[in-house]
Each structure stands twice: as C-alpha cells, then as structure tokens.
Motif scaffolding. Structure first.
Motif, mmCIF file in Angstrom:
data_model
loop_
_atom_site.group_PDB
_atom_site.id
_atom_site.type_symbol
_atom_site.label_atom_id
_atom_site.label_comp_id
_atom_site.label_asym_id
_atom_site.label_seq_id
_atom_site.Cartn_x
_atom_site.Cartn_y
_atom_site.Cartn_z
ATOM 1 N N TRP A 47 41.348 35.458 31.046
ATOM 2 C CA TRP A 47 41.484 34.074 30.604
ATOM 3 C C TRP A 47 41.588 34.094 29.090
ATOM 4 O O TRP A 47 40.705 34.611 28.411
ATOM 5 C CB TRP A 47 40.272 33.262 31.075
ATOM 6 N N HIS A 48 42.698 33.586 28.572
ATOM 7 C CA HIS A 48 42.942 33.651 27.131
ATOM 8 C C HIS A 48 43.532 32.341 26.645
ATOM 9 O O HIS A 48 43.600 31.373 27.367
ATOM 10 C CB HIS A 48 43.837 34.847 26.786
ATOM 11 N N VAL B 109 37.929 41.794 42.310
ATOM 12 C CA VAL B 109 38.445 40.798 41.366
ATOM 13 C C VAL B 109 37.405 40.596 40.269
ATOM 14 O O VAL B 109 36.254 40.254 40.547
ATOM 15 C CB VAL B 109 38.745 39.449 42.064
ATOM 16 N N ARG B 110 37.818 40.864 39.032
ATOM 17 C CA ARG B 110 36.938 40.683 37.876
ATOM 18 C C ARG B 110 37.524 39.613 36.967
ATOM 19 O O ARG B 110 38.740 39.474 36.883
ATOM 20 C CB ARG B 110 36.805 41.978 37.076
ATOM 21 N N HIS B 111 36.645 38.922 36.274
ATOM 22 C CA HIS B 111 37.073 37.932 35.286
ATOM 23 C C HIS B 111 36.741 38.440 33.896
ATOM 24 O O HIS B 111 35.708 39.087 33.687
ATOM 25 C CB HIS B 111 36.376 36.587 35.531
ATOM 26 N N ALA B 112 37.623 38.138 32.958
ATOM 27 C CA ALA B 112 37.415 38.480 31.555
ATOM 28 C C ALA B 112 37.920 37.304 30.721
ATOM 29 O O ALA B 112 38.815 36.580 31.150
ATOM 30 C CB ALA B 112 38.173 39.757 31.192
ATOM 31 N N VAL B 113 37.329 37.125 29.549
ATOM 32 C CA VAL B 113 37.814 36.116 28.613
ATOM 33 C C VAL B 113 38.128 36.796 27.294
ATOM 34 O O VAL B 113 37.434 37.715 26.875
ATOM 35 C CB VAL B 113 36.818 34.953 28.379
ATOM 36 N N GLN B 114 39.195 36.354 26.666
ATOM 37 C CA GLN B 114 39.539 36.765 25.299
ATOM 38 C C GLN B 114 39.351 35.530 24.443
ATOM 39 O O GLN B 114 40.058 34.543 24.614
ATOM 40 C CB GLN B 114 40.979 37.279 25.213
ATOM 41 N N SER C 258 28.916 38.383 35.339
ATOM 42 C CA SER C 258 29.450 39.693 34.903
ATOM 43 C C SER C 258 30.873 39.558 34.370
ATOM 44 O O SER C 258 31.766 40.332 34.716
ATOM 45 C CB SER C 258 29.404 40.711 36.042
ATOM 46 N N ILE C 259 31.085 38.554 33.528
ATOM 47 C CA ILE C 259 32.395 38.306 32.932
ATOM 48 C C ILE C 259 32.547 39.200 31.712
ATOM 49 O O ILE C 259 31.679 39.231 30.836
ATOM 50 C CB ILE C 259 32.551 36.825 32.539
ATOM 51 N N ASP C 260 33.638 39.952 31.663
ATOM 52 C CA ASP C 260 33.936 40.780 30.503
ATOM 53 C C ASP C 260 34.370 39.872 29.356
ATOM 54 O O ASP C 260 35.112 38.912 29.564
ATOM 55 C CB ASP C 260 35.056 41.775 30.824
ATOM 56 N N VAL C 261 33.938 40.188 28.142
ATOM 57 C CA VAL C 261 34.237 39.348 26.982
ATOM 58 C C VAL C 261 34.947 40.176 25.919
ATOM 59 O O VAL C 261 34.494 41.263 25.554
ATOM 60 C CB VAL C 261 32.945 38.745 26.381
ATOM 61 N N GLY C 262 36.071 39.658 25.438
ATOM 62 C CA GLY C 262 36.769 40.220 24.289
ATOM 63 C C GLY C 262 36.740 39.190 23.174
ATOM 64 O O GLY C 262 36.992 38.013 23.412
ATOM 65 N N VAL D 215 25.066 40.950 26.480
ATOM 66 C CA VAL D 215 26.371 40.828 27.134
ATOM 67 C C VAL D 215 27.305 41.880 26.536
ATOM 68 O O VAL D 215 27.492 41.946 25.317
ATOM 69 C CB VAL D 215 26.971 39.418 26.912
ATOM 70 N N ALA D 216 27.856 42.724 27.384
ATOM 71 C CA ALA D 216 28.809 43.732 26.915
ATOM 72 C C ALA D 216 30.089 43.034 26.463
ATOM 73 O O ALA D 216 30.545 42.088 27.100
ATOM 74 C CB ALA D 216 29.110 44.736 28.024
ATOM 75 N N PHE D 217 30.639 43.490 25.358
ATOM 76 C CA PHE D 217 31.847 42.856 24.839
ATOM 77 C C PHE D 217 32.682 43.871 24.081
ATOM 78 O O PHE D 217 32.221 44.959 23.745
ATOM 79 C CB PHE D 217 31.501 41.668 23.934
#
Length: 180
Positions: free
Chosen positions: A61-62, A87-92, A110-114, A151-153
């Motif tokens: 999601w960006h 299925v994983r979710h991530a946000v930039q 457990s949403i990945d964050v950039g 939170v891992a990022f």
C-alpha cells in the motif's frame, strides 16, 4: 479475466491524498482525496486469492500517502484480502502520520513498514508539506515510534550519509532497521 497468471507483489493505492508536496513527486492532484473503493479492492482480492494459492503475495500500500486514507478505511481495504501466511500487507509511508495507534495496528497485523526519506538534513529540502515546511522531523518522530513499539521497518534513503546512528542505515534503496 485474471490480471496475470501470477505475481508476488501487488502495488495498491488506497488514496491519492498526500500530506506532503515533494517537488519531485510524479502524482498529480495529490492534495485531493480520492479513496479506493471496496469494490476495487474486492476485484483485486479475487485475483490475489488465486495467486496466493501458487506463491506468497505481498500487497504494498503506497501513495499518495497510504496512512492518509485513515485506519478504518485502510483496514477495511486490507480485510478484503485472504488472511494467512500466503498474503502479507506492507505500507510505504513518508512516516509523518505514524502515531501510537498506527504502530499498534502494524504490530497486531504484522504489517511490514517502509519509510521514505531523502537523506539527512539538507537532503530533504524537496520533501515539504503543503505549507512548504520541512517534513524530516515528523518522519524521524514516526521512525522513533516504530522503534519504541518494536515494529520492524525499512528505510528507503535517497540521499547519502548516516541518517540513523546505531543502525545499518546507509544510502541504499532498502535499509533494514529494528530487525533482530
């Protein structure tokens, strides 16, 4: 008709709205809020469901700025997709809207964050808000909150130099931070 036979990464734009006005941004009308409908999310989810049976799929999601969509709307969109390890979710994100509630959501789901950053200090001249003010302090505040919540990022650093002393931050497209 499926979009493709398979994919491991799907870019999703939950809103056109961005709270920054970076001089180099390619998105037109980023000061206008147009949000992705649940109908669009459902259509993409149908395809992602098939793909996730073949391989893991990450939904990134960006921008605009995905957090500008608001937690209820972004969660509503994410909930349309199949749950599970495939299925994983991530946000930039530009990091300026990160608060305690966002950190709790990232951790719970457990949403990945950039986090995007142009580099240290003066390298962020082009990364301004809608009033023309620097955004770097707000981004660094968001990074500090991610760290505090464990939170891992990743930090996408466009400029040179050491942005975060004590981490492995460097001038590279993706720099892992807060990982054990």
């Amino acid at each position: 008709m499926p979009l493709a036979s398979s994919a491991s990464l799907v870019l999703m734009q939950p809103t056109t709205l961005c709270n920054l006005d970076c001089t180099y941004c390619y998105l037109p009308d980023r000061s206008v809020s147009r949000r992705m409908s649940l109908t669009v999310a459902d259509a993409v989810a149908a395809t992602v469901r098939r793909w996730s049976e073949l391989q893991p799929v990450t939904l990134l999601w960006h921008g605009g700025e995905p957090l500008a969509a608001g937690r209820p709307h972004l969660c509503g969109l994410m909930d349309r997709f199949p749950a599970g390890h495939a299925v994983r979710h991530a946000v930039q994100t530009n990091g300026t809207l990160i608060d305690e509630a966002w950190c709790e959501l990232f951790a719970e789901r457990s949403i990945d964050v950039g986090v995007s950053l142009d580099g240290p200090g003066p390298d962020n001249r082009a990364r301004v808000d809608l009033r023309g003010q620097s955004s770097v302090d707000r981004t660094l505040r968001g990074v500090a909150l991610l760290r505090r919540h464990g939170v891992a990022f990743l930090v996408s650093v466009q400029g040179g130099g050491d942005v975060f002393s004590g981490t492995r931050a460097r001038s590279s497209p993706w720099t892992p931070c807060n990982r054990s």
